[in-house]
Design a protein around this motif. Structure first.
Motif, PDB file in Angstrom:
ATOM      1  N   ILE A   1       0.862  -1.235   0.009  1.00 14.00           N
ATOM      2  CA  ILE A   1       0.002  -0.034   0.040  1.00 14.00           C
ATOM      3  C   ILE A   1       1.078   1.238   0.180  1.00 14.00           C
ATOM      4  N   VAL A   2       0.570   1.928  -0.867  1.00 13.86           N
ATOM      5  CA  VAL A   2       1.493   3.548  -1.037  1.00 13.86           C
ATOM      6  C   VAL A   2       0.208   4.714  -0.767  1.00 13.86           C
ATOM      7  N   LEU A   3       0.553   5.638   0.293  1.00 11.81           N
ATOM      8  CA  LEU A   3      -0.301   6.431   0.742  1.00 11.81           C
ATOM      9  C   LEU A   3       0.701   7.792   0.301  1.00 11.81           C
ATOM     10  N   LEU A   4      -0.094   9.045  -0.259  1.00 14.19           N
ATOM     11  CA  LEU A   4       0.672  10.264  -0.508  1.00 14.19           C
ATOM     12  C   LEU A   4      -0.055  11.268   0.082  1.00 14.19           C
ATOM     13  N   ASP A   5       0.689  11.998   0.763  1.00  9.81           N
ATOM     14  CA  ASP A   5      -0.134  13.344   1.293  1.00  9.81           C
ATOM     15  C   ASP A   5       0.854  14.603   0.799  1.00  9.81           C
ATOM     16  N   LYS A   6       0.064  15.101  -0.264  1.00  8.95           N
ATOM     17  CA  LYS A   6       0.555  16.266  -1.105  1.00  8.95           C
ATOM     18  C   LYS A   6       0.931  17.481  -0.157  1.00  8.95           C
ATOM     19  N   LYS A   7       0.085  17.788   0.698  1.00  8.06           N
ATOM     20  CA  LYS A   7       0.065  19.098   1.558  1.00  8.06           C
ATOM     21  C   LYS A   7       1.252  18.895   2.332  1.00  8.06           C
ATOM     22  N   ALA A   8       1.449  17.577   3.059  1.00  8.53           N
ATOM     23  CA  ALA A   8       2.421  17.504   3.957  1.00  8.53           C
ATOM     24  C   ALA A   8       3.948  17.226   3.166  1.00  8.53           C
ATOM     25  N   LYS A   9       3.798  16.998   1.852  1.00  9.78           N
ATOM     26  CA  LYS A   9       4.771  16.262   1.151  1.00  9.78           C
ATOM     27  C   LYS A   9       5.566  15.155   1.661  1.00  9.78           C
ATOM     28  N   ARG A  10       4.660  14.198   1.798  1.00  5.70           N
ATOM     29  CA  ARG A  10       4.968  12.970   2.769  1.00  5.70           C
ATOM     30  C   ARG A  10       4.348  11.587   1.770  1.00  5.70           C
ATOM     31  N   PHE A  11       4.964  10.705   1.569  1.00  3.94           N
ATOM     32  CA  PHE A  11       4.413   9.516   1.059  1.00  3.94           C
ATOM     33  C   PHE A  11       5.084   8.215   1.890  1.00  3.94           C
ATOM     34  N   SER A  12       4.146   7.208   1.836  1.00  3.41           N
ATOM     35  CA  SER A  12       4.537   6.025   2.621  1.00  3.41           C
ATOM     36  C   SER A  12       4.277   4.561   1.865  1.00  3.41           C
ATOM     37  N   LEU A  13       5.351   3.808   2.376  1.00  3.80           N
ATOM     38  CA  LEU A  13       4.862   2.260   1.842  1.00  3.80           C
ATOM     39  C   LEU A  13       4.569   1.536   2.877  1.00  3.80           C
ATOM     40  N   HIS A  14       3.517   0.639   3.027  1.00  4.40           N
ATOM     41  CA  HIS A  14       3.072  -0.282   3.851  1.00  4.40           C
ATOM     42  C   HIS A  14       3.171  -1.617   3.157  1.00  4.40           C
ATOM     43  N   ILE A  15       4.018  -2.665   4.113  1.00  7.11           N
ATOM     44  CA  ILE A  15       4.015  -3.757   3.274  1.00  7.11           C
ATOM     45  C   ILE A  15       3.086  -4.587   4.347  1.00  7.11           C
ATOM     46  N   THR A  16       2.243  -5.358   3.935  1.00  9.84           N
ATOM     47  CA  THR A  16       1.313  -6.055   4.802  1.00  9.84           C
ATOM     48  C   THR A  16       1.657  -7.455   4.916  1.00  9.84           C
ATOM     49  N   ASP A  17       1.277  -8.137   5.977  1.00  5.83           N
ATOM     50  CA  ASP A  17       1.789  -9.733   5.943  1.00  5.83           C
ATOM     51  C   ASP A  17       3.065  -9.731   5.443  1.00  5.83           C
TER      52      ASP A  17
END
Lengths: 114, 111
Positions: free
Chosen positions: B63-79
């Motif tokens: 899962i990738v999430l992007l928060d443009k306002k905060a200029k932040r993005f993240s990767l989540h590896i499940t299981d």
């Protein structure tokens, strides 16, 4: 599809010698990028071409490094008078610029300068 | 500013749990954010990416999430599985130009 091809896979040079690295992009890809990877500096952008034209070489050391793309099927990175600090894995990537931003990397050339 | 910050640098997790990696970027023109997985002696391989017109993207346990306002993005590896052990790099680019990479996260999944 063979992917991005880079030759040679390993190159050892003596200090002061020249090194030429070759990259063949994925067929049909219009953009070619060169990066360098070291333990200390990580992955660094060097230069890129689009439709064979040089677009951005802001990451290239101004002296001793040069890159060319004489035709759509290959690009070269030349390092003159190599120094030990040039030792790195040089990675080439290509993308279908205009259709996709995805960059696919070749296996890299490990350059060791003694 | 062109830097991309990536944390943590090392992440150890138990098999079956989730792993999260966070990146921040400086260039407001950045609109493309890929994630690469690199195993020892191998080249970086693109595993998932997200463009600025999206906030979330999911594929095959990632899962990738992007928060443009905060200029932040993240990767989540499940299981997570032992095969997920590798170095992971985030990157940012503006319009398909040069990728600016984070410093990498070594993920270690223990059984």
């Amino acid at each position: 599809n063979a992917g991005v091809i880079q030759t040679p896979r390993h190159k050892v040079t003596g200090k002061g010698q020249e090194a030429t690295l070759w990259c063949e992009p994925i067929s049909g890809h219009s953009a070619v990028f060169w990066y360098r990877q070291t333990i200390v500096q990580g992955l660094e952008f060097l230069t890129y071409f689009r439709n064979q034209a040089p677009i951005d070489d802001s990451g290239m050391p101004k002296e001793r490094f040069s890159a060319q793309m004489p035709n759509q099927s290959h690009s070269t990175l030349k390092i003159q008078s190599t120094q030990p600090q040039d030792s790195a894995v040089y990675l080439c990537a290509s993308s279908h610029w205009g259709l996709s931003y995805e960059q696919y990397f070749g296996p890299g050339t490990r350059l060791t300068v003694l | 500013g062109e830097q991309v910050e990536q944390l943590p640098s090392i992440l150890r997790v138990q098999e079956g749990s989730s792993a999260s990696i966070n990146c921040t970027y400086e260039n407001s023109a950045s609109n493309y954010f890929p994630w690469y997985k690199q195993e020892p002696g191998e080249n970086p391989k693109l595993i998932i990416d997200i463009r600025s017109n999206m906030e979330r993207k999911q594929t095959q346990g990632l899962i990738v999430l992007l928060d443009k306002k905060a200029k932040r993005f993240s990767l989540h590896i499940t299981d997570t599985q032992p095969g997920d052990s590798a170095m992971y790099f985030c990157a940012a680019s503006a319009g398909g130009r040069a990728l600016i990479f984070g410093t990498g996260t070594t993920v270690s999944v223990s059984p």
